[in-house]
Each structure stands twice: as structure tokens, then as C-alpha cells.
Scaffold this active site. Structure first.
Site, short mmCIF file in Angstrom:
data_model
loop_
_atom_site.label_atom_id
_atom_site.label_comp_id
_atom_site.label_asym_id
_atom_site.label_seq_id
_atom_site.Cartn_x
_atom_site.Cartn_y
_atom_site.Cartn_z
N THR A 1 26.74 25.51 45.55
CA THR A 1 27.90 24.75 46.06
C THR A 1 29.12 24.97 45.15
OG1 THR A 1 27.20 22.77 44.85
CG2 THR A 1 26.45 22.99 47.14
N HIS B 1 38.68 28.75 27.36
CA HIS B 1 38.79 29.91 26.47
C HIS B 1 40.04 29.82 25.59
CE1 HIS B 1 35.60 32.75 28.10
NE2 HIS B 1 35.49 31.66 28.85
#
Length: 371
Positions: free
Chosen positions: A222, A74
Site C-alpha cells: 500500500t 538524507h
């Protein structure tokens, strides 16, 4: 970033390492006995010890690690040569999201990042490093805490941002594939294949703000392992929602407890990206190699690689991913090839085993403190 630019970045990095290796007098031995290319790298061992203990809970691949990885993207992707000269001082991976956090963390795609920025800021102040360098470092260390991750590169030399990044430069999960491809190309001439490489980060990620009522919903089963399971499960038929069904940017997922972003769903099935997406299934070596490459490129967006110092020697080596099946990828319990919505027309979907046992729900990941 086009392949030729990616190659230029890597060539510059390798040339810098070679030059530093040849000039022995420029190398330094830190107080812990580690040899690094430059004395300035030594301070990062102190930062490493501090954040492993006090940010990442003893080196865990948990919520703080996931959000630190998210913060890298970001901060870096918020650059737009197309906006020049209006954004001439915005340099991508420059730490602007931390320096101007009261502005940038209020942008819609950055919702929720205020918590990890708040947690990271004291380390920047304590160790006297720049926010841009710290964000890249924390992201690399966070990844190293996730079994299966590549050996991460880390370069220093990012000057502090002098202005906030403009709004509208970070892709949203409800954006179209065209919008997202156009955005990453504008940011660094990344192509559609490299976009898929970036999304490998969702292998160790969870959503805290898509569903306002439920936090810590993983994108695969996972989330504490950097593996290709994300690329399997995004191609399975959706069956329901863990929370509400009207959240912007979310589509149905195949497993209870799992969050599926609309953008991931669409990119996995788009003709331009589907085969690259499928190529990571059962291919841990490709996953590791391509993500190592794209992470370095992202952390150098807007920077001059030739003016940076290679401190990669500070980053720990990840543990190997557990080998659940011969190729790492598998179908979750109760699922088979019949559940795959294959979109790649060029190659067959890899043959996978199904994990034994009853279908189970994916556990939530506790969000960072204060989230």
C-alpha cells in the site's frame, strides 16, 4: 534524540505557538484569508499551490512525494557532533544536499536523489526561500498527500548551508543494526525506538536504485497510503526476489513486485527493536503520533527551535486512511499467521484478517521524470 530532548523540542514548539497565540498583534491574515502566526508564513501558501500542481501532480502520493520524503531524512541525518570540530558548520537539516548537490548526491546512499533535487531547485529559486526550509516543507506537504498521514508540523528559519555534509553519515540498507543505531544516536541522540519511528516513512516509499534494472519497487503493498502495512509485511517470510537476487542491501520479499531492504528485515527482527516494530501493527493512532513527533525532530536537527517560526498552518490535512479492516492492518491474499516470523517475545502478534482473493503482484511506482 533521547526522549528528554524530543520532549524539549516539542515543548519549545508548543511554547512558541502559545506565545504567538497570546501576541495577537504578531499574527497575520494572508491574502487567501488564512490566519497564520507570522506574516512570513503567507509566502508558503504560494509555494504550496505551486508544488501541489507542478511537483506533486495535483496533490498525489506518488514517486515525487516519496522522494521528497526521502530527501528530508538524507539532508537532516547528515550531522555528526562526534566529528566536531571538523564538521562544525554542518547543521543537519540545512539544505546542504541541494546547495552542494553535485557533491552530496554522488554519495552512495544518496544515489537517485539527484532527480528530486533537480525537480525541487526551480521552486526554491522562484519563491526565494532557503533550501533547508523548502526540503522540510516539501516533505511535509508530500506526506499530507498520502492518506492516513499525520498533520505535519513545519517551521521556517534554516539558514543556507555553507559547506557540504561529509560522506558516510547516511545509513545504508546493507549496514548492520548496530551501525544504524549508532549512526542515529550520533546524529541526534535518537534511540533504537525512535529509529523505528523514522522507518515509518517506508510505508510510503519505493526503491529506485537497489536493483539497477528495476525502478519503483514499493516496500509494502500500500505505498500510496501512510499505514502500518509496512510493519506487517516486513515480518512475513520472504519467498523470492522481483528482480535479481544479488543486489547489495536487498533480501527476499513475501510478495511479487515488492522490495525488502536488508536493514528493514534485520531491524524488524532485532531484540532491541522487534517489539516496537510490532507495536505499529494494527495501531494507526500510534503510528501517526510517533511519526509526527520524529518528523519534527528530524527537520530541526542542527537548528535552534526557539529561533524558528511555526508555519504549520500552511500544511494541508491528510485524508484518512481507508479502513480495509477494523484495525487497518491485514494479511495479503493467501497469507496467514503461519507466514509471520515473529521476533517480539513480549507480546503476541496481533490477530489480523486475510484479504480475500488470489495472490497478486504489487504494482511498480513510476519514478520521477529523468530517473
Amino acid at each position: 534524540m533521547a526522549f528528554k530532548k524530543l520532549l524539549a523540542v516539542l515543548t519549545a514548539a508548543l511554547s512558541l505557538r502559545a506565545a504567538q497565540g497570546a501576541a495577537v498583534e504578531k499574527r497575520a491574515t494572508c491574502s487567501n484569508g488564512k490566519v497564520v502566526p507570522a506574516a512570513s508564513c503567507c509566502t508558503w501558501f504560494n509555494v504550496l499551490s505551486d508544488i501541489q500542481e507542478n511537483l506533486f501532480n495535483g496533490g498525489q502520493c506518488g514517486a515525487e512525494a516519496h522522494e521528497s520524503i526521502r530527501l528530508v531524512f538524507h539532508d537532516a541525518i547528515a550531522i555528526s557532533p562526534a566529528m566536531e570540530p571538523q564538521a562544525s558548520s554542518v547543521r543537519g537539516a540545512d539544505g546542504s544536499i541541494m546547495i552542494f548537490d553535485e557533491i552530496e548526491t554522488n554519495f552512495h546512499p544518496n544515489i537517485g536523489l539527484d532527480e528530486i533535487v533537480r525537480l525541487q531547485k526551480p521552486f526554491v529559486q522562484k519563491h526565494g526561500v532557503t533550501p533547508g526550509d523548502f526540503i522540510a516543507f516539501a516533505g511535509a506537504v508530500a506526506l499530507s498527500n498520502c492518506p492516513g498521514a499525520p498533520q505535519m508540523n513545519f517551521f521556517t528559519g534554516r539558514a543556507p548551508a555553507t559547506q557540504p555534509a561529509p560522506d558516510g553519515l547516511v545509513p545504508e540498507p546493507f549496514h548492520s543494526v548496530d551501525q544504524i543505531i549508532d549512526r542515529v544516536f550520533d546524529a541526534g541522540e535518537f534511540d533504537e525506538l525512535e529509529l523505528v519511528w523514522m522507518l515509518s516513512a517506508h510505508s510510503v516509499a519505493a526503491a529506485n536504485d537497489i536493483d539497477p534494472n528495476i525502478q519503483g519497487l514499493p516496500f509494502d503493498s500500500t505505498p500510496g497510503i501512510f499505514d502500518s502495512q509496512f510493519f506487517v509485511e516486513t515480518q512475513l517470510a520472504g519467498t523470492g526476489f522481483t528482480g535479481g537476487s544479488n543486489n547489495q542491501g536487498e533480501v527476499s520479499s513475501p510478495l511479487p513486485g515488492e522490495m525488502r531492504l536488508q536493514s528493514d528485515f534485520l531491524i524488524a527482527r532485532d531484540a532491541r527493536t522487534a517489539c516496537e516494530w510490532q507495536s505499529f501493527v494494527n495501531n494507526q493512532s500510534k503510528l501517526v503520533s510517533d511519526f509526527q513527533f520524529i518528523f519534527l525532530a528530524l527537520t530541526q536537527l542542527g537548528q535552534d527551535p526557539d529561533a524558528m517560526t511555526d508555519c504549520s498552518a500552511v500544511i494541508p490535512i491528510s485524508k484518512p486512511a481507508p479502513n480495509n479492516t477494523p484495525g487497518f492492518s491485514f494479511f495479503p491474499p493467501g497469507m496467514t499467521m503461519d507466514d509471520v516470523e515473529q521476533a517480539c517475545a513480549e507480546t503476541p502478534f496481533p490477530t489480523l484478517s486475510t484479504l480475500p482473493g488470489p495472490a497478486t503482484s504489487v504494482a511498480r511506482i513510476p519514478p520521477p521524470p529523468g530517473a
